[in-house]
Design a protein around this motif. Structure first.
Motif, short mmCIF file in Angstrom:
data_model
loop_
_atom_site.label_atom_id
_atom_site.label_comp_id
_atom_site.label_asym_id
_atom_site.label_seq_id
_atom_site.Cartn_x
_atom_site.Cartn_y
_atom_site.Cartn_z
N GLY A 17 5.81 -47.68 54.31
CA GLY A 17 6.77 -48.71 53.97
C GLY A 17 7.50 -48.40 52.69
N GLU A 18 8.67 -49.00 52.53
CA GLU A 18 9.57 -48.65 51.44
C GLU A 18 8.97 -48.85 50.06
N TYR A 19 8.18 -49.89 49.89
CA TYR A 19 7.67 -50.20 48.55
C TYR A 19 6.20 -49.83 48.38
N HIS A 20 5.65 -49.10 49.32
CA HIS A 20 4.23 -48.75 49.23
C HIS A 20 4.05 -47.64 48.19
N PRO A 21 3.08 -47.79 47.28
CA PRO A 21 2.92 -46.79 46.22
C PRO A 21 2.42 -45.44 46.74
N GLU A 22 1.69 -45.42 47.86
CA GLU A 22 1.19 -44.16 48.40
C GLU A 22 2.26 -43.59 49.31
N SER A 23 3.24 -42.93 48.72
CA SER A 23 4.45 -42.52 49.41
C SER A 23 4.59 -41.01 49.44
N PRO A 24 5.46 -40.50 50.34
CA PRO A 24 5.73 -39.06 50.36
C PRO A 24 6.28 -38.53 49.04
N ASP A 25 6.88 -39.41 48.25
CA ASP A 25 7.43 -38.97 46.96
C ASP A 25 6.37 -38.42 46.02
N ARG A 26 5.13 -38.78 46.26
CA ARG A 26 4.05 -38.27 45.41
C ARG A 26 3.96 -36.75 45.50
N VAL A 27 3.93 -36.23 46.72
CA VAL A 27 3.85 -34.78 46.90
C VAL A 27 5.14 -34.11 46.42
N LYS A 28 6.28 -34.73 46.69
CA LYS A 28 7.56 -34.16 46.23
C LYS A 28 7.60 -34.06 44.71
N ALA A 29 7.10 -35.09 44.02
CA ALA A 29 7.11 -35.07 42.55
C ALA A 29 6.21 -33.96 42.03
N ILE A 30 5.06 -33.78 42.64
CA ILE A 30 4.15 -32.72 42.21
C ILE A 30 4.81 -31.36 42.39
N GLU A 31 5.42 -31.13 43.54
CA GLU A 31 6.01 -29.82 43.81
C GLU A 31 7.22 -29.56 42.91
N ASP A 32 7.98 -30.60 42.60
CA ASP A 32 9.08 -30.43 41.63
C ASP A 32 8.54 -30.04 40.26
N GLN A 33 7.45 -30.66 39.85
CA GLN A 33 6.89 -30.37 38.54
C GLN A 33 6.28 -28.97 38.49
N LEU A 34 5.76 -28.51 39.60
CA LEU A 34 5.25 -27.13 39.65
C LEU A 34 6.37 -26.14 39.37
N ILE A 35 7.54 -26.42 39.92
CA ILE A 35 8.69 -25.55 39.68
C ILE A 35 9.12 -25.62 38.21
N LEU A 36 9.20 -26.84 37.68
CA LEU A 36 9.62 -27.01 36.29
C LEU A 36 8.64 -26.36 35.32
N SER A 37 7.37 -26.40 35.65
CA SER A 37 6.35 -25.86 34.75
C SER A 37 6.20 -24.35 34.88
N ARG A 38 6.82 -23.78 35.91
CA ARG A 38 6.83 -22.33 36.14
C ARG A 38 5.45 -21.75 36.41
N ILE A 39 4.56 -22.55 37.02
CA ILE A 39 3.25 -22.00 37.35
C ILE A 39 3.12 -21.64 38.82
N GLU A 40 4.11 -22.00 39.63
CA GLU A 40 3.97 -21.76 41.07
C GLU A 40 3.77 -20.29 41.43
N PRO A 41 4.36 -19.32 40.69
CA PRO A 41 4.11 -17.92 41.06
C PRO A 41 2.65 -17.50 40.90
N PHE A 42 1.88 -18.26 40.15
CA PHE A 42 0.50 -17.91 39.90
C PHE A 42 -0.48 -18.54 40.88
N LEU A 43 0.04 -19.32 41.84
CA LEU A 43 -0.79 -19.99 42.84
C LEU A 43 -0.66 -19.29 44.18
N THR A 44 -1.70 -19.37 44.99
CA THR A 44 -1.67 -18.87 46.35
C THR A 44 -1.40 -20.04 47.29
#
Length: 308
Positions: A17-44
């Motif tokens: 649902g639109e206002y539910h806190p357990e949303s797909p945006d959680r994973v999207k936010a994490i993956e965006d932050q991985l890019i910003l933090s520049r650690i993704e090349p070090f993960l498998t």
């Protein structure tokens, strides 16, 4: 050896649902932050497979599994409880969450990676053997721990839960199982409003009041968790990694920050290095303030990957 990051696009299809806190945006936010933090090349990076019913049955009853399957209807929502809904894609996403935790165990045990983080949703630690609740359908961390015990004939595994909410489902799955030590803190009173009673011998669950900060939690870890873990000598450490005890998260009222999660992770890595051949599997649980969640996961991963 590297740190595995295990996820799947199906995690984005589960939607309550639109206002539910357990949303797909959680994973999207994490993956965006991985890019910003520049650690993704070090993960498998690995894709999560679908769990099998036999794997679900390591913790859950056949009746519970069938009840969840009955809620799968095309183009319809189904209400599990006041907090938990299913859409037509939720069952598949839940199978991916369990599959991620199982794959994490296999990859760590094989030595392909040092440790692993399962970034999938729905979360799992509230799911009891015969009941879904609290955003959770199947108990990812409990299934992974049971799988490790049975598939690899381990004798002792530890489960650490630092979510702001009590992992009632995990406790129910392993209460009085001497092969499993569970250590957790959780805000009390707060959902799921677990009764506070004397711990069973393998449960070190510590309720803390609202507004508890990182200094108090670090002291708790040093004086309670670490001595108990050293006494237990786990062969594998599992982490129910909820980040909703962060001071910016409105689903709880605790005061942790990213540095606290990094510190806790480092202490657990020290125990794993001493007793568990470094073996750690961490599974995403809560965390609903998107920025705080993403920053905290990156802090957690930097430690797991020795990038801190």
């Amino acid at each position: 050896m590297s740190t595995a990051y295990i996820s799947h696009r199906d995690s984005l299809e589960h939607y309550m649902g639109e206002y539910h806190p357990e949303s797909p945006d959680r994973v999207k936010a994490i993956e965006d932050q991985l890019i910003l933090s520049r650690i993704e090349p070090f993960l498998t990076y690995l894709d999560a497979p679908l769990a099998t019913e036999s794997q679900l049955e390591l913790v859950h009853t056949k009746e519970h599994i069938k009840n969840i399957q009955m809620f799968v209807h095309e183009n319809e929502y189904r209400v599990i409880d006041s907090d938990t809904k299913m859409n037509p894609h939720s069952y598949q996403a839940a199978l991916r969450s369990v599959g991620a935790s199982i794959t994490a165990v296999d990859k760590v045990m094989s030595g392909e990676v040092k440790n692993a983080f399962a970034c999938t949703r729905p979360p799992g630690h509230h799911a009891e053997p015969n009941r879904a609740m609290g955003f959770c359908f199947f108990n990812n961390i409990a299934i992974a721990a049971k799988y490790a015990l049975e598939k690899y004939s381990l004798q002792r595994v530890a489960i650490i839960d630092f979510d702001v909410h009590h992992g009632n489902g995990t406790e129910m799955a392993f209460k009085d199982d001497s092969r499993v030590l569970m250590c957790s803190f959780f805000q009390h009173p707060l959902y799921p409003y677990s009764e506070v009673h004397e711990n069973s011998p393998n449960m070190l669950n510590t309720p803390v009041p609202a507004y508890t900060d990182g200094k108090v939690i670090r002291q708790l870890v040093e004086t309670q968790w670490l001595p108990k873990l050293r006494e237990f000598k786990p062969e594998f450490i599992f982490i129910s990694a909820g980040f909703d005890a962060h001071r910016e998260d409105e689903l709880g009222q605790m005061g942790l920050v990213e540095a606290d999660y990094a510190w806790i992770t480092r202490q657990l890595m020290n125990i794993a290095d001493e007793y568990s051949h470094g073996r750690i599997v961490s599974c995403l649980e809560g965390g609903y303030h998107l920025s705080a969640l993403a920053r905290s996961v990156v802090a957690h991963l930097k430690e797991l990957a020795d990038l801190g």
